[in-house]
Scaffold this motif. Structure first.
Motif, PDB file in Angstrom:
ATOM      1  N   ALA A  39     -16.832 -14.509  59.319  1.00  0.00           N
ATOM      2  CA  ALA A  39     -17.275 -13.240  59.902  1.00  0.00           C
ATOM      3  C   ALA A  39     -16.762 -12.061  59.082  1.00  0.00           C
ATOM      4  O   ALA A  39     -17.467 -11.058  58.903  1.00  0.00           O
ATOM      5  N   ALA A  40     -15.544 -12.173  58.574  1.00  0.00           N
ATOM      6  CA  ALA A  40     -14.983 -11.101  57.753  1.00  0.00           C
ATOM      7  C   ALA A  40     -15.764 -10.946  56.454  1.00  0.00           C
ATOM      8  O   ALA A  40     -15.981  -9.824  55.976  1.00  0.00           O
ATOM      9  N   LEU A  41     -16.225 -12.057  55.884  1.00  0.00           N
ATOM     10  CA  LEU A  41     -17.027 -11.982  54.659  1.00  0.00           C
ATOM     11  C   LEU A  41     -18.401 -11.392  54.943  1.00  0.00           C
ATOM     12  O   LEU A  41     -18.909 -10.572  54.169  1.00  0.00           O
ATOM     13  N   ILE A  42     -19.013 -11.786  56.046  1.00  0.00           N
ATOM     14  CA  ILE A  42     -20.307 -11.219  56.428  1.00  0.00           C
ATOM     15  C   ILE A  42     -20.221  -9.697  56.523  1.00  0.00           C
ATOM     16  O   ILE A  42     -21.131  -8.972  56.125  1.00  0.00           O
ATOM     17  N   ALA A  43     -19.096  -9.212  57.029  1.00  0.00           N
ATOM     18  CA  ALA A  43     -18.929  -7.774  57.241  1.00  0.00           C
ATOM     19  C   ALA A  43     -18.872  -6.980  55.940  1.00  0.00           C
ATOM     20  O   ALA A  43     -19.194  -5.791  55.926  1.00  0.00           O
ATOM     21  N   VAL A  44     -18.476  -7.630  54.835  1.00  0.00           N
ATOM     22  CA  VAL A  44     -18.305  -6.885  53.583  1.00  0.00           C
ATOM     23  C   VAL A  44     -19.269  -7.315  52.482  1.00  0.00           C
ATOM     24  O   VAL A  44     -19.284  -6.710  51.407  1.00  0.00           O
ATOM     25  N   MET A  45     -20.080  -8.352  52.716  1.00  0.00           N
ATOM     26  CA  MET A  45     -20.992  -8.807  51.661  1.00  0.00           C
ATOM     27  C   MET A  45     -22.050  -7.751  51.361  1.00  0.00           C
ATOM     28  O   MET A  45     -22.269  -6.815  52.145  1.00  0.00           O
ATOM     29  N   GLY A  46     -22.721  -7.885  50.231  1.00  0.00           N
ATOM     30  CA  GLY A  46     -23.718  -6.913  49.812  1.00  0.00           C
ATOM     31  C   GLY A  46     -24.870  -6.786  50.796  1.00  0.00           C
ATOM     32  O   GLY A  46     -25.221  -7.745  51.490  1.00  0.00           O
ATOM     33  N   ILE A  47     -25.477  -5.608  50.860  1.00  0.00           N
ATOM     34  CA  ILE A  47     -26.517  -5.342  51.858  1.00  0.00           C
ATOM     35  C   ILE A  47     -27.753  -6.222  51.659  1.00  0.00           C
ATOM     36  O   ILE A  47     -28.410  -6.604  52.627  1.00  0.00           O
ATOM     37  N   VAL A  48     -28.070  -6.567  50.420  1.00  0.00           N
ATOM     38  CA  VAL A  48     -29.215  -7.445  50.158  1.00  0.00           C
ATOM     39  C   VAL A  48     -28.881  -8.881  50.554  1.00  0.00           C
ATOM     40  O   VAL A  48     -29.713  -9.591  51.131  1.00  0.00           O
ATOM     41  N   HIS A  49     -27.667  -9.323  50.274  1.00  0.00           N
ATOM     42  CA  HIS A  49     -27.265 -10.684  50.619  1.00  0.00           C
ATOM     43  C   HIS A  49     -27.211 -10.878  52.133  1.00  0.00           C
ATOM     44  O   HIS A  49     -27.511 -11.958  52.641  1.00  0.00           O
ATOM     45  N   ARG A  50     -26.842  -9.840  52.855  1.00  0.00           N
ATOM     46  CA  ARG A  50     -26.816  -9.933  54.324  1.00  0.00           C
ATOM     47  C   ARG A  50     -28.235 -10.137  54.858  1.00  0.00           C
ATOM     48  O   ARG A  50     -28.461 -10.932  55.773  1.00  0.00           O
ATOM     49  N   ALA A  51     -29.198  -9.445  54.269  1.00  0.00           N
ATOM     50  CA  ALA A  51     -30.595  -9.629  54.669  1.00  0.00           C
ATOM     51  C   ALA A  51     -31.093 -11.022  54.307  1.00  0.00           C
ATOM     52  O   ALA A  51     -31.817 -11.658  55.076  1.00  0.00           O
ATOM     53  N   HIS A  52     -30.699 -11.522  53.133  1.00  0.00           N
ATOM     54  CA  HIS A  52     -31.070 -12.883  52.744  1.00  0.00           C
ATOM     55  C   HIS A  52     -30.574 -13.884  53.775  1.00  0.00           C
ATOM     56  O   HIS A  52     -31.286 -14.822  54.138  1.00  0.00           O
ATOM     57  N   LEU A  53     -29.354 -13.713  54.232  1.00  0.00           N
ATOM     58  CA  LEU A  53     -28.770 -14.629  55.212  1.00  0.00           C
ATOM     59  C   LEU A  53     -29.582 -14.617  56.506  1.00  0.00           C
ATOM     60  O   LEU A  53     -29.844 -15.663  57.104  1.00  0.00           O
ATOM     61  N   PHE A  54     -29.998 -13.439  56.921  1.00  0.00           N
ATOM     62  CA  PHE A  54     -30.787 -13.287  58.147  1.00  0.00           C
ATOM     63  C   PHE A  54     -32.128 -14.011  58.042  1.00  0.00           C
ATOM     64  O   PHE A  54     -32.517 -14.769  58.937  1.00  0.00           O
ATOM     65  N   TYR A  55     -32.845 -13.800  56.949  1.00  0.00           N
ATOM     66  CA  TYR A  55     -34.182 -14.385  56.808  1.00  0.00           C
ATOM     67  C   TYR A  55     -34.140 -15.849  56.370  1.00  0.00           C
ATOM     68  O   TYR A  55     -34.997 -16.644  56.760  1.00  0.00           O
ATOM     69  N   TRP A  56     -33.168 -16.198  55.548  1.00  0.00           N
ATOM     70  CA  TRP A  56     -33.133 -17.551  54.981  1.00  0.00           C
ATOM     71  C   TRP A  56     -32.721 -18.592  56.009  1.00  0.00           C
ATOM     72  O   TRP A  56     -33.270 -19.694  56.029  1.00  0.00           O
ATOM     73  N   TYR A  57     -31.765 -18.263  56.895  1.00  0.00           N
ATOM     74  CA  TYR A  57     -31.319 -19.276  57.852  1.00  0.00           C
ATOM     75  C   TYR A  57     -32.323 -19.339  58.997  1.00  0.00           C
ATOM     76  O   TYR A  57     -32.552 -18.341  59.678  1.00  0.00           O
TER      77      TYR A  57
END
Length: 221
Positions: A39-57
Motif C-alpha cells: 500500500a505504501a508503494l501504491i501511494a508513491v508510484m508514478g501516476i501512469v503506473h497507478r493507472a496501469h495497475l487499475f486497468y490491467w488487474y
C-alpha cells in the motif's frame, strides 16, 4: 515477481519500487506487513503506473482498495498478459491525506453489460482462479452518449467475474487499448471497481467509444 526468488516478500516489493517510478523510495522496514508495504508503494508510484495497475488487474482488490489489487492477489492469481507497454492509459493521482486515488477519465455513467452473467466461457474454461488467461467470455455493453442515444459495443472478459444484466453500471474507459473498468458509484460518489473488460475491434472501436463518452474527475474507492 511471482516467479522471482527473494528472501522475503518485502524484498520483492522493494525491487518493484525501482520499476514504477515512485516520487520517493520508501524506507525499508522489515517489521512492516507485506500489505502495508505494498500500500505504501501504491501511494508513491508514478501516476501512469497507478493507472496501469487499475486497468490491467481484471477484478476488484480484496484488501484496502477496490481499485488496486492486494499483494496476495498479485502473487496468487493468474492474470492475463497485458501487452500495453508504457502507453498513457490514464493518470491517477494519490492523495496521501485522504488515502484516495483520483483521475480525469473517460466515463459512461449509465451502462448495461450483457452476456457476461455466467462465469463459463465457450469453450468451457479450466481452472478455478477468478483471473484466468484461458478464459475468454464475449459480451457487449450498451452505453448512452451525451445526447441520450444508445450504442452497443462488443467486449471480452478474461476472468470469471459475473456481471448482472439487470444492473446499471458506470464504465471508465482507458485512454488507450480499450480497457473498460466496470463498477458503481457509492454514496460518496466514489467509483468502486467490480472488474475490467476489453472492447473488441481494437483502436477503431476504442476511438468510437471515446468520441461519445463524458470526461470527468473520478475518485476511486
Amino acid at each position: 515477481m511471482r516467479e522471482r526468488y527473494a528472501t522475503t516478500e518485502l524484498d520483492k516489493i522493494a525491487g518493484i519500487a525501482y520499476l514504477v517510478r515512485p516520487g520517493r523510495i520508501q524506507i525499508y522496514n522489515e517489521k512492516q506487513s507485506v500489505e502495508d508495504a505494498w500500500a505504501a508503494l501504491i501511494a508513491v508510484m508514478g501516476i501512469v503506473h497507478r493507472a496501469h495497475l487499475f486497468y490491467w488487474y481484471p477484478v476488484a482488490g480484496t484488501d484496502r482498495y477496490a481499485w488496486a489489487p492486494s499483494w496476495a492477489q498479485m502473487m496468487e492469481e493468474l492474470v492475463p498478459p497485458a501487452e500495453v507497454g508504457i502507453m498513457d492509459m490514464g493518470r491517477f493521482e494519490f492523495d496521501a491525506a485522504t488515502k484516495s486515488c483520483k483521475g480525469y477519465c473517460n466515463v459512461f455513467n449509465d451502462a448495461f453489460v450483457l452476456r457476461l452473467d455466467s462465469s463459463v466461457s465457450d469453450p468451457v474454461a479450466r481452472g478455478t482462479s477468478s483471473c484466468d488467461d484461458k478464459v475468454e467470455r464475449r459480451g457487449k455493453v450498451v452505453v448512452t452518449d451525451k445526447a441520450g442515444q444508445a450504442h452497443e459495443f462488443g467486449v471480452i472478459a478474461n476472468h470469471r467475474k459475473t456481471i448482472s444484466e439487470a444492473a446499471r453500471y458506470v464504465l471508465v474507459l482507458s485512454n488507450w487499448f480499450g480497457f473498460l473498468a466496470v463498477g458503481t458509484k457509492d454514496g460518496a460518489g466514489r467509483f468502486r471497481k467490480i472488474c475490467v473488460i476489453c472492447v473488441t475491434g481494437g483502436e477503431t472501436q476504442h476511438g468510437a467509444m471515446e468520441a461519445i463518452c463524458g470526461r470527468e474527475d473520478v475518485i476511486f474507492a
